[in-house]
Scaffold this active site. Structure first.
Site, mmCIF file in Angstrom:
data_model
loop_
_atom_site.group_PDB
_atom_site.id
_atom_site.type_symbol
_atom_site.label_atom_id
_atom_site.label_comp_id
_atom_site.label_asym_id
_atom_site.label_seq_id
_atom_site.Cartn_x
_atom_site.Cartn_y
_atom_site.Cartn_z
ATOM 1 N N LYS A 193 7.098 7.522 6.987
ATOM 2 C CA LYS A 193 5.758 7.961 6.629
ATOM 3 C C LYS A 193 4.864 8.144 7.571
ATOM 4 O O LYS A 193 4.968 7.765 8.802
ATOM 5 C CB LYS A 193 5.226 6.668 5.637
ATOM 6 C CG LYS A 193 5.151 5.329 6.170
ATOM 7 C CD LYS A 193 5.195 4.183 5.407
ATOM 8 C CE LYS A 193 4.933 2.820 6.178
ATOM 9 N NZ LYS A 193 5.521 1.843 5.407
ATOM 10 N N ARG A 251 -0.277 -6.374 -3.441
ATOM 11 C CA ARG A 251 -0.754 -5.073 -3.035
ATOM 12 C C ARG A 251 -0.134 -4.158 -3.997
ATOM 13 O O ARG A 251 -0.904 -3.136 -4.796
ATOM 14 C CB ARG A 251 -0.189 -4.712 -1.945
ATOM 15 C CG ARG A 251 -0.931 -3.405 -1.087
ATOM 16 C CD ARG A 251 -0.571 -3.131 0.294
ATOM 17 N NE ARG A 251 1.234 -3.076 0.404
ATOM 18 C CZ ARG A 251 1.708 -2.588 1.620
ATOM 19 N NH1 ARG A 251 0.970 -2.450 2.814
ATOM 20 N NH2 ARG A 251 3.045 -2.545 1.654
ATOM 21 N N TYR A 308 -19.790 2.771 30.310
ATOM 22 C CA TYR A 308 -20.738 2.800 29.343
ATOM 23 C C TYR A 308 -21.359 1.125 29.064
ATOM 24 O O TYR A 308 -20.246 0.341 28.872
ATOM 25 C CB TYR A 308 -20.402 3.028 27.820
ATOM 26 C CG TYR A 308 -20.430 4.675 27.784
ATOM 27 C CD1 TYR A 308 -21.676 5.169 27.735
ATOM 28 C CD2 TYR A 308 -19.475 5.309 27.320
ATOM 29 C CE1 TYR A 308 -21.999 6.755 27.686
ATOM 30 C CE2 TYR A 308 -19.527 6.712 27.190
ATOM 31 C CZ TYR A 308 -20.949 7.406 27.401
ATOM 32 O OH TYR A 308 -21.062 8.862 27.394
ATOM 33 N N MET A 318 -15.181 8.559 25.016
ATOM 34 C CA MET A 318 -14.522 9.708 24.106
ATOM 35 C C MET A 318 -13.513 10.242 25.060
ATOM 36 O O MET A 318 -12.155 10.383 24.196
ATOM 37 C CB MET A 318 -15.597 10.400 23.770
ATOM 38 C CG MET A 318 -14.991 11.489 22.586
ATOM 39 S SD MET A 318 -16.219 12.729 22.033
ATOM 40 C CE MET A 318 -17.173 11.686 21.189
HETATM 41 C C1 LIG Z 1 6.110 0.818 6.029
HETATM 42 C C2 LIG Z 1 7.213 0.181 5.178
HETATM 43 C C3 LIG Z 1 8.329 -0.465 5.459
HETATM 44 C C4 LIG Z 1 8.667 -0.437 6.882
HETATM 45 O O1 LIG Z 1 7.847 -1.262 7.675
HETATM 46 P P1 LIG Z 1 8.106 -1.597 9.132
HETATM 47 O O2 LIG Z 1 7.276 -2.707 9.672
HETATM 48 O O3 LIG Z 1 7.757 -0.505 10.184
HETATM 49 O O4 LIG Z 1 9.757 -1.820 9.414
HETATM 50 C C5 LIG Z 1 9.273 -0.935 4.709
HETATM 51 N N1 LIG Z 1 8.872 -1.287 3.229
HETATM 52 C C6 LIG Z 1 7.630 -0.923 2.848
HETATM 53 C C7 LIG Z 1 7.354 -1.000 1.397
HETATM 54 C C8 LIG Z 1 6.714 -0.171 3.680
HETATM 55 O O5 LIG Z 1 5.632 0.570 3.191
#
Ligand SMILES: *Cc1c(COP(=O)(O)O)cnc(C)c1O
Length: 361
Positions: free
Chosen positions: A35, A131, A252, A300
Site C-alpha cells: 500500500k 479501528r 531558523y 524547507m
Molecule cells: C499495513 C498493514 C500490514 C503490514 O504492516 P507492517 O507493519 O508494515 O508489517 C498488515 N496488516 C494490515 C491490516 C495493514 O494495514
C-alpha cells in the site's frame, strides 16, 4: 550540475529481504503489504521484484489495486479497506481483487451483486484495536453468510495494535480473543504483520502480512538476527561549508549554538523533500565516511550539520541521510516518528533512481 539529492531504490535489497521473509514465514503463505506506493518505494517496480517470492500483495483501497492491474501485475491482491461503496463491487470483480469485509454492509453488497461473489474474500474481526473489523458478536453470522457466498474461499483476519509487545495486556487481550475465535472455526486465518513476525509468537495462522520488513526497516527497535537490507537510500552532497565562532547560532530560530569554534556544512535537502522538520539537533547524518550531528532546524530546502571533527568534509562530499547507516529507524527516532512515515513522505521533487535486481554495484 543538478542538485545531488536523490532517493535510490535498491531492488536487489528488496529481493534479498523477500527471500529472508519467505524463510521466516516457514510454510505459511506470505502477503506483502505494498500500500501507499510500496511505502513510498515505487509500487510497480517493487511488485515485480516481489512477485516470485510472495503469494499475494495487499493494498489499502481500490485505486491502488487498479494501478497494479493496469501494469499487468496478476498476483492476488487483497484490498485492506474493502469496497468503499456498492459501486466498487464491479471493479473488484473485474480486476479479480480480494476484498476485506470489515462491516456487514460490505457483505450485503457482495451478496446482492449479480452472479454472487466468485472470488476469495477476507473477513476482518476487531479483536481490540478498534479501528476496523466486525464485532466478535457479529462474527458467527458473518462467517455463515460469507461461507455461503464463497464456499472454501473465506479467510479470517485480525490486526494487532501493539504487535511489538506481545506480553503487554493489550496484546494479551487481543491474542486471547483471536485464539478463541480461530479455535472455533475451520478456515484459513491471518494475523501477523512485520513487528509480530519478529516476535516468537506461536502463530498457527495460514498467512502472514508483513510490509515494513520487505523494505529493510525494523519496526519499534525490535532486535532481529535477520540480515535485512535497506531498500531506500536517501542521498545528497555538501553544497556549502563555513567556519563559525563560538556562541554563534545556526539556522531558523538559532536553535543550535556553537559551544566551540565550529565548521558547518549545508546539505540541499529539507522538509519539502520529506526530511522531517521534527528532527532534533544530533540526528545522525553521514558525511563522507563520518556520522555527524544535525545542527539547527531543518529548513524547507536545506539542513545544516556540524563537521568540526571531520576536516576532510568539504563542498561536494557525498551525504547519506538514511540507508545502511544511519538507518531510517535511527533518524525516525530522532524525529519522534517511525520510518514508515519517512519513506511514504518523500516528495515528488526528489528524483528516484532504481538499482535493478541484477545490476547492483
Ligand atoms: C499495513 C498493514 C500490514 C503490514 O504492516 P507492517 O507493519 O508494515 O508489517 C498488515 N496488516 C494490515 C491490516 C495493514 O494495514
Amino acid at each position: 550540475m543538478a542538485r545531488p539529492t536523490r532517493a535510490v531504490i535498491d531492488l536487489t535489497a528488496l529481493a534479498h529481504n523477500a527471500r529472508l521473509i519467505r524463510s521466516l514465514a516457514k510454510s505459511r503463505r506470505v502477503m506483502a503489504a505494498v500500500k501507499a506506493n510500496a511505502y513510498g518505494h515505487g509500487v510497480l517496480s517493487c511488485a515485480r521484484v516481489l512477485a516470485p517470492h510472495v503469494d499475494a500483495l495487499a493494498v489499502a483501497f481500490l485505486d491502488e489495486a487498479h494501478t497494479l492491474r493496469e501494469a499487468g501485475i496478476d498476483l492476488p491482491v487483497l484490498v485492506l479497506e474493502g469496497p468503499m461503496s456498492r459501486d466498487e463491487i464491479g471493479d473488484f470483480r473485474q480486476l479479480d481483487l480480494w476484498p476485506v469485509v470489515h462491516r456487514a454492509e460490505q457483505l450485503r453488497w457482495l451478496e446482492q451483486a449479480a452472479g454472487g461473489w466468485p472470488g476469495q474474500l477476507w473477513l476482518k474481526v476487531d479483536t481490540g484495536m478498534h479501528r476496523l473489523g466486525l464485532d466478535i458478536a457479529e462474527l458467527p453470522a458473518a462467517i455463515e453468510r460469507a461461507q455461503k457466498l464463497a464456499p472454501n474461499r473465506v479467510t479470517l483476519m485480525s490486526h494487532l495494535a501493539l504487535a511489538s509487545e506481545p506480553e503487554h495486556a493489550l496484546s494479551q487481550r487481543q491474542l486471547a480473543r483471536w485464539q478463541g475465535i480461530i479455535d472455533a472455526v475451520d478456515m484459513p486465518t491471518s494475523l501477523l504483520n512485520s513487528a509480530a513476525m519478529l516476535q516468537t509468537l506461536d502463530d498457527s495462522a495460514h498467512w502472514v502480512r508483513p510490509g515494513y520488513l520487505f523494505y529493510g526497516g525494523v519496526p519499534d527497535n525490535l532486535s532481529t538476527s535477520l540480515d535485512l537490507q535497506p531498500v531506500m537510500r536517501l542521498e545528497s552532497a555538501v553544497i556549502a561549508v563555513r567556519q563559525i565562532a563560538v556562541d554563534e547560532n545556526v539556522g531558523y530560530g538559532g536553535r543550535w549554538r556553537a559551544v566551540r569554534d565550529s565548521r558547518i556544512a549545508t546539505i540541499p535537502i529539507g522538509y519539502a523533500d520529506g526530511y522531517p522538520r521534527s528532527a532534533r539537533d544530533g540526528t545522525p547524518v553521514k558525511v563522507g565516511s563520518a556520522i555527524v550531528p544535525l545542527a539547527g532546524r531543518v529548513s524547507m530546502d536545506m539542513i545544516t550539520v556540524d563537521i568540526t571533527d571531520h576536516p576532510s568534509a568539504d563542498v561536494g562530499t557525498p551525504v547519506l541521510l538514511w540507508g545502511a547507516t544511519p538507518t531510517i529507524d535511527q533518524v525516525a527516532d530522532m524525529a519522534d516518528t517511525i520510518g514508515y512515515e519517512l519513506t511514504t513522505r518523500i516528495t515528488q521533487r526528489v528524483p528516484r533512481c532504481e538499482i535493478a535486481a541484477h545490476d547492483r554495484a
